[in-house]
Design a protein around this motif. Structure first.
Motif, PDB file in Angstrom:
ATOM      1  N   ASN A 213       0.852  -1.193   0.000  1.00  0.00           N
ATOM      2  CA  ASN A 213       0.000   0.000   0.000  1.00  0.00           C
ATOM      3  C   ASN A 213       0.888   1.243   0.000  1.00  0.00           C
ATOM      4  O   ASN A 213       2.073   1.188   0.295  1.00  0.00           O
ATOM      5  CB  ASN A 213      -0.959   0.009   1.204  1.00  0.00           C
ATOM      6  CG  ASN A 213      -0.310   0.569   2.469  1.00  0.00           C
ATOM      7  OD1 ASN A 213       0.827   0.239   2.788  1.00  0.00           O
ATOM      8  ND2 ASN A 213      -1.040   1.396   3.190  1.00  0.00           N
ATOM      9  N   CYS A 214       0.310   2.350  -0.359  1.00  0.00           N
ATOM     10  CA  CYS A 214       0.934   3.675  -0.264  1.00  0.00           C
ATOM     11  C   CYS A 214       2.245   3.817  -1.062  1.00  0.00           C
ATOM     12  O   CYS A 214       2.688   2.911  -1.735  1.00  0.00           O
ATOM     13  CB  CYS A 214       1.146   4.049   1.205  1.00  0.00           C
ATOM     14  SG  CYS A 214       1.174   5.828   1.478  1.00  0.00           S
ATOM     15  N   HIS A 215       2.791   4.999  -1.008  1.00  0.00           N
ATOM     16  CA  HIS A 215       4.079   5.408  -1.631  1.00  0.00           C
ATOM     17  C   HIS A 215       4.108   5.296  -3.163  1.00  0.00           C
ATOM     18  O   HIS A 215       4.740   6.109  -3.813  1.00  0.00           O
ATOM     19  CB  HIS A 215       5.268   4.618  -1.069  1.00  0.00           C
ATOM     20  CG  HIS A 215       5.507   4.854   0.390  1.00  0.00           C
ATOM     21  ND1 HIS A 215       6.601   4.364   1.065  1.00  0.00           N
ATOM     22  CD2 HIS A 215       4.787   5.535   1.327  1.00  0.00           C
ATOM     23  CE1 HIS A 215       6.551   4.723   2.330  1.00  0.00           C
ATOM     24  NE2 HIS A 215       5.460   5.431   2.510  1.00  0.00           N
TER      25      HIS A 215
ATOM     26  N   PRO B  84      -2.716   1.300  -4.066  1.00  0.00           N
ATOM     27  CA  PRO B  84      -1.759   2.314  -4.515  1.00  0.00           C
ATOM     28  C   PRO B  84      -2.191   3.726  -4.103  1.00  0.00           C
ATOM     29  O   PRO B  84      -3.333   3.941  -3.688  1.00  0.00           O
ATOM     30  CB  PRO B  84      -1.815   2.176  -6.042  1.00  0.00           C
ATOM     31  CG  PRO B  84      -3.210   1.716  -6.323  1.00  0.00           C
ATOM     32  CD  PRO B  84      -3.604   0.849  -5.152  1.00  0.00           C
ATOM     33  N   ILE B  85      -1.259   4.651  -4.259  1.00  0.00           N
ATOM     34  CA  ILE B  85      -1.625   6.054  -4.130  1.00  0.00           C
ATOM     35  C   ILE B  85      -2.243   6.501  -5.458  1.00  0.00           C
ATOM     36  O   ILE B  85      -2.109   5.831  -6.474  1.00  0.00           O
ATOM     37  CB  ILE B  85      -0.402   6.940  -3.789  1.00  0.00           C
ATOM     38  CG1 ILE B  85       0.714   6.771  -4.847  1.00  0.00           C
ATOM     39  CG2 ILE B  85       0.124   6.604  -2.402  1.00  0.00           C
ATOM     40  CD1 ILE B  85       1.857   7.766  -4.719  1.00  0.00           C
ATOM     41  N   ASN B  86      -2.883   7.628  -5.425  1.00  0.00           N
ATOM     42  CA  ASN B  86      -3.564   8.121  -6.624  1.00  0.00           C
ATOM     43  C   ASN B  86      -2.682   9.103  -7.395  1.00  0.00           C
ATOM     44  O   ASN B  86      -3.122  10.182  -7.774  1.00  0.00           O
ATOM     45  CB  ASN B  86      -4.880   8.788  -6.204  1.00  0.00           C
ATOM     46  CG  ASN B  86      -5.661   9.301  -7.393  1.00  0.00           C
ATOM     47  OD1 ASN B  86      -5.738   8.633  -8.409  1.00  0.00           O
ATOM     48  ND2 ASN B  86      -6.221  10.499  -7.276  1.00  0.00           N
TER      49      ASN B  86
ATOM     50  N   VAL C  22      -7.535   2.272  -2.282  1.00  0.00           N
ATOM     51  CA  VAL C  22      -6.640   3.358  -2.680  1.00  0.00           C
ATOM     52  C   VAL C  22      -6.100   3.969  -1.396  1.00  0.00           C
ATOM     53  O   VAL C  22      -6.817   4.077  -0.404  1.00  0.00           O
ATOM     54  CB  VAL C  22      -7.386   4.437  -3.504  1.00  0.00           C
ATOM     55  CG1 VAL C  22      -6.422   5.537  -3.944  1.00  0.00           C
ATOM     56  CG2 VAL C  22      -8.087   3.825  -4.711  1.00  0.00           C
ATOM     57  N   CYS C  23      -4.807   4.341  -1.416  1.00  0.00           N
ATOM     58  CA  CYS C  23      -4.224   4.995  -0.243  1.00  0.00           C
ATOM     59  C   CYS C  23      -4.171   6.507  -0.516  1.00  0.00           C
ATOM     60  O   CYS C  23      -5.148   7.077  -0.985  1.00  0.00           O
ATOM     61  CB  CYS C  23      -2.866   4.377   0.085  1.00  0.00           C
ATOM     62  SG  CYS C  23      -2.323   4.771   1.767  1.00  0.00           S
ATOM     63  N   CYS C  24      -3.063   7.176  -0.222  1.00  0.00           N
ATOM     64  CA  CYS C  24      -3.014   8.638  -0.314  1.00  0.00           C
ATOM     65  C   CYS C  24      -3.548   9.145  -1.660  1.00  0.00           C
ATOM     66  O   CYS C  24      -3.162   8.640  -2.715  1.00  0.00           O
ATOM     67  CB  CYS C  24      -1.589   9.113  -0.117  1.00  0.00           C
ATOM     68  SG  CYS C  24      -0.938   8.651   1.495  1.00  0.00           S
ATOM     69  N   GLY C  25      -4.379  10.135  -1.584  1.00  0.00           N
ATOM     70  CA  GLY C  25      -5.017  10.660  -2.786  1.00  0.00           C
ATOM     71  C   GLY C  25      -6.397  10.049  -2.989  1.00  0.00           C
ATOM     72  O   GLY C  25      -7.127  10.444  -3.906  1.00  0.00           O
TER      73      GLY C  25
HETATM   74 ZN   LIG Z   1      -0.856   6.451   1.732  1.00  0.00          ZN
END
Ligand SMILES: [Zn+2]
Length: 354
Positions: free
Chosen positions: A213-215, A240-242, A302-305
């Motif tokens: 996840n993330c990054h 994933p991030i966006n 989805v992580c950040c974004g």
């Molecule tokens: Zn994230």
């Protein structure tokens, strides 16, 4: 209305499970958190804003309500001089998540997840930090169990051994455990273990769901997820991030603005406050979710974004209909680009010049 609540593994065995993440960025955008500092004080200072975001994600199809305790660990609370609020913050976030999870929009309760993440003090060359980190994880996991978590999520680890430690702490509770790693731009864990080997070890250690996840955005996460999915027997996670990360810059930490910000003031990095121009379109997120699901990855998000629209997109990409599906795009009634008979011809004819 059924009272039966399937556990995480039962759900994953029968189809996709959606998990909205990315609370730091979205709460910051909504105006309740300082970017950069990123401490989830919102559970104490504006609980209604946090509950609303959980509700929005639930409406968009998130099956998991992840308590917003990310970065809400003892070390971060020391950094901001508010260590005494550590337990109140954690319990408040867990209670809000539990409330939302137990008042679902459909027939079945959502799953409330307790959450731990990278500690920021782990040092592979200093075993003393390992004990400290284990204690930080343990206290948070204990509060999560106490507040009725259905599952536990450990996330964004970029040291392999720190991820193993997190998983061992989570496994002690007997709750289903999701563990996701977030390797940095070197494409290897910081303690030298490959991404694939880290995931294999996490499966061996009993991870119920193992993944990333993330990054990383879809394009720099997917190649590794393919390898991981092939090598592991357990369920795999992909969140994933966006953002449009690239082979040159596989994570969002050093992502340049491809078009160049025109504000006139040079900023040191685009992360985390000037990433907006590199966002993926919803169609890119949809494609990621569909491709991942087609290769056997059932735990998606989805992580950040992330925002609710993108969570709906993920859910629909894997064949789910969610409450927010009612509001998915409907271009046929657009005033200029629509196909509705009532759209006048002279308006349609103007499209190319709009
Ligand atoms: Zn994230």
């Amino acid at each position: 209305m059924t009272n039966k609540k399937r556990n995480l593994i039962e759900r994953l065995n029968s189809g996709p499970v959606i998990c909205a993440e990315g609370f730091l960025f979205e709460i910051e955008k909504r105006g309740y958190m300082a970017s950069g500092e990123f401490v989830p004080m919102v559970s104490l200072e504006h609980p209604e804003a946090l509950e609303n975001l959980h509700r929005d994600f639930q409406h968009a199809g998130s099956d998991i309500v992840q308590a917003f305790t990310y970065n809400g660990h003892r070390e971060k609370m020391k950094v901001i001089g508010k260590e005494k609020l550590l337990e109140p913050l954690n319990r408040a976030a867990l209670k809000i998540a539990k409330k939302v999870a137990t008042t679902p929009l459909g027939a079945e309760h959502n799953l409330m997840a307790g959450n731990i993440s990278n500690s920021n003090i782990w040092n592979d060359k200093d075993p003393k930090t390992h004990k400290k980190v284990e204690q930080m994880f343990s206290e948070m996991v204990n509060w999560a169990v106490d507040e009725g978590a259905d599952i536990l999520i450990g996330e964004t680890f970029y040291y392999a051994e720190e991820a193993y430690t997190a998983l061992k702490v989570m496994k002690k509770t007997g709750l289903p455990s999701v563990i996701t790693i977030a390797p940095m731009g070197e494409n290897i864990m910081r303690d030298g273990v490959s991404i694939l080997d880290t995931c294999k070890e996490l499966e061996q250690l009993g991870g119920d769901v193992v993944g990333m996840n993330c990054h990383r955005g879809p394009s720099t996460m997917m190649p590794y997820l393919k390898e991981v999915r092939k090598a592991l027997k357990c369920h795999v996670a992909g969140l994933p991030i966006n953002y449009r990360t690239t082979n040159e810059n596989p994570t969002f930490f050093n992502l340049p603005d491809q078009n160049g910000c025109t504000c006139g003031t040079p900023h040191e990095t685009t992360f985390p406050t000037a990433l907006d121009p590199m966002q993926c379109s919803r169609y890119e997120i949809r494609k990621f979710a569909k491709d991942a699901f087609d290769m056997g990855i059932n735990y998606l998000g989805v992580c950040c974004g992330a925002n609710p629209m993108l969570i709906r997109e993920v859910a629909e990409a894997v064949g789910l209909k969610v409450p927010a599906s009612r509001y998915r795009e409907n271009m046929k009634n657009h005033y200029m680009f629509g196909t509705n008979d009532r759209i006048p011809k002279h308006i349609k004819d103007y499209r190319g010049k709009a």
